[in-house]
Every structure is written in C-alpha cells, then in structure tokens.
Enzyme design. Structure first.
Site, PDB file in Angstrom:
ATOM      1  N   HIS A  49     -29.315 -24.494   9.145  1.00 36.64           N
ATOM      2  CA  HIS A  49     -28.219 -24.752   8.201  1.00 36.64           C
ATOM      3  C   HIS A  49     -28.068 -26.229   7.868  1.00 36.64           C
ATOM      4  O   HIS A  49     -28.061 -26.633   6.707  1.00 36.64           O
ATOM      5  CB  HIS A  49     -26.900 -24.224   8.759  1.00 36.64           C
ATOM      6  N   HIS A  86     -23.598 -13.485   8.679  1.00 37.35           N
ATOM      7  CA  HIS A  86     -23.763 -14.870   8.259  1.00 37.35           C
ATOM      8  C   HIS A  86     -24.553 -15.682   9.280  1.00 37.35           C
ATOM      9  O   HIS A  86     -24.133 -15.809  10.434  1.00 37.35           O
ATOM     10  CB  HIS A  86     -22.360 -15.467   8.101  1.00 37.35           C
TER      11      HIS A  86
HETATM   12  O1  G3P Z   1     -23.476 -17.237   2.512  1.00 38.23           O
HETATM   13  C1  G3P Z   1     -22.684 -18.261   2.032  1.00 38.23           C
HETATM   14  C2  G3P Z   1     -22.506 -19.385   2.973  1.00 38.23           C
HETATM   15  O2  G3P Z   1     -23.485 -19.323   3.959  1.00 38.23           O
HETATM   16  C3  G3P Z   1     -22.556 -20.692   2.275  1.00 38.23           C
HETATM   17  O3  G3P Z   1     -22.131 -21.737   3.075  1.00 38.23           O
HETATM   18  O4  G3P Z   1     -22.399 -23.686   4.504  1.00 38.23           O
HETATM   19  O5  G3P Z   1     -22.391 -21.443   5.523  1.00 38.23           O
HETATM   20  O6  G3P Z   1     -24.344 -22.196   4.193  1.00 38.23           O
HETATM   21  P1  G3P Z   1     -22.859 -22.275   4.380  1.00 38.23           P
HETATM   22 CA    CA Z   2     -25.557 -20.229   4.332  1.00 36.82          CA
END
Ligand code: G3P
Ligand code: CA
Length: 253
Positions: A48, A6
């Site tokens: 992000h 992630h």
């Molecule tokens: O991969 C899913 C996740 O990344 C979605 O939430 O806020 O971490 O971008 P966020």
């Molecule tokens: Ca994400």
C-alpha cells in the site's frame, strides 16, 4: 451486495500478504482488494504505502539506505523483507507478494479481485507491463470478461490507458465525490466509481447508477458506516472485516 476484503482480510492478518488473502473467503468476502506498485526493476508487488517502512522490517534489513521507496528497491531486495511480524508474531516471515503470487492465491480461493494500481508518477511502461500481464493469463482473461477482475486507481490516466488495451476490463475510479458532469465523463471509460464511505449518499449512488456506474464504498469497518452504505444502495462494500457485512451475499459483479 459484493463484499470486498480490503488489502485482504486485513483486520485479521497483515495487509496485502497471502496470509490476508487466503482466509478472506471464509470471512464472507466475494472479492479481495490488493494494492500494487512497481519495484525498481519493473515488477509488481503488493504494497500500500510508497515505502515498506510501516508494514515490513525494511529499516532493520537495510539500515543504511537514505530512501526506502518501493520504487527504488529491486524485487530481490523486497523479497528479503518480513511483511508479517509488525502485525503479529504468528505472521513472522510472511513475504511481500508479487502481483502474480497474489493472483495465484486469489485464483485458488475462487474469489474475484479488485487490483488497485498505485501510481507514483506517470509511467506508460508500467501500464504496458500490466496490460501484458493481464493478457498473458487465460484464467484472468476469462475473469476479466466475467467481471471478476476489476482494476481501480486514483489515477484516471493509468486506468484509461490499461482499459483501452484490455477488452472487457472493468475499471473503477477512486477519489472524490464527482458532480453529474464528472460522472458522465467517467462513465465513458469506467464501470464503477468507488468513493470513501463518508462521500457516499443515496442521491450520489442514484446519479452514478443513472450513468451506468456501479459504486463500492471504502473502507467501512464499523456497524454505523456499513449500515449507511447498505441503506444508500451501494453495490459493494470494501472492508477490513468482511464478516461484519450482514445479509445474503449474492456475487454479481
Ligand atoms: O479500495 C479503496 C481503498 O483501498 C483506497 O484507499 O488508501 O486504502 O488504498 P487505500
Ligand atoms: Ca487500496
């Protein structure tokens, strides 16, 4: 089980930087997730948040600006930011990558990629530019065909627009837990439904599978959350700590 790092291996290196993408495979990831958003001059960068405040030194470099939204900075200005120091001194000077730079790094690693398109407002121009970018590159065109490139978003309109113009592209819908009707509608254009790990249940996974949708749960970082996702039968786990996912990781997107 597909293991997705992630924002890169973001438990170990600053999120959405090349420093986080490079080691992801060694930590056991099959794919990396990257968040992308656009700059004022229409370039895609890996970031992000809507502003670089949390993950860069933007407040020091541009102290007099009223707003620090990524969408109000040109790429040249974003390039001046340090996206590593907030995480640790050894990452000082780590730049904010462009989508192109991030994809080059992923390509060198041989991993797949889950690109999350962050949409601030409906922008057909942004979708067109992303489509052009995906079509232009032979390597990624092939990866799309093989399911090693997946596009995800909380914005179903953007997903539909891009999917309609890039043959074979797998798209993943992010968001709430959908009921059967919602899943049926999503299954018309999407290949995956990726919910928050707390929204995943075994029946939800079964309903999704019955409609031909795979499911990756996010962001599972502790043993309890990881075990639950494995038990409920998800197809992939999105985590900041890819090395915490147990088992035999056969890549089969
Ligand atoms: O991969 C899913 C996740 O990344 C979605 O939430 O806020 O971490 O971008 P966020
Ligand atoms: Ca994400």
């Amino acid at each position: 089980m597909i293991v997705v790092a992630h924002r890169g291996a973001s438990g170990y290196a600053p999120e959405n930087t090349l420093a986080a993408l490079r080691p992801a495979r060694a930590y056991g990831a099959h794919m990396v997730e990257i968040d992308v958003r656009t700059t004022a001059d229409g370039e895609f960068v890996a970031m992000h948040d809507p502003t670089p405040r949390r993950t860069t030194d933007v407040a020091r470099v541009f102290p007099d600006r009223r707003s620090w939204r990524v969408s109000e900075f040109t790429l040249a200005k974003i390039r001046r930011l340090d996206a590593g120091s907030w995480f640790g001194r050894r990452f000082a000077g780590e730049p904010v990558p462009t989508l192109e730079g991030a994809l080059d790094t992923v390509r060198a690693s041989g991993m797949g990629v889950l690109v999350e398109l962050k949409v601030e407002r409906r922008d057909p121009g942004m979708c067109r530019r992303l489509i052009a970018c995906l079509r232009a590159d032979t390597y990624w065109r092939e990866a799309i065909g093989e399911g090693r490139f997946i596009l995800q978003s909380f914005d179903p309109f953007a997903l539909r627009a891009v999917a309609a113009s890039v043959p074979g592209l797998r798209v993943a819908v992010l968001g709430r837990a959908y009921r059967r009707l919602g899943l049926r509608r999503i299954a018309r254009y999407a290949h995956l439904i990726n919910p928050h790990h707390l929204q995943v249940t075994a029946p939800y996974v079964r309903h999704a599978h019955a409609r031909g949708l795979a499911m990756f749960g996010w962001t599972a970082n502790n043993e309890h959350a990881i075990r639950r996702l494995v038990r409920d039968g998800v197809d992939g786990i999105i985590t900041d700590y890819p090395d915490r996912i147990p088992g035999d990781h056969a890549f089969a997107a």
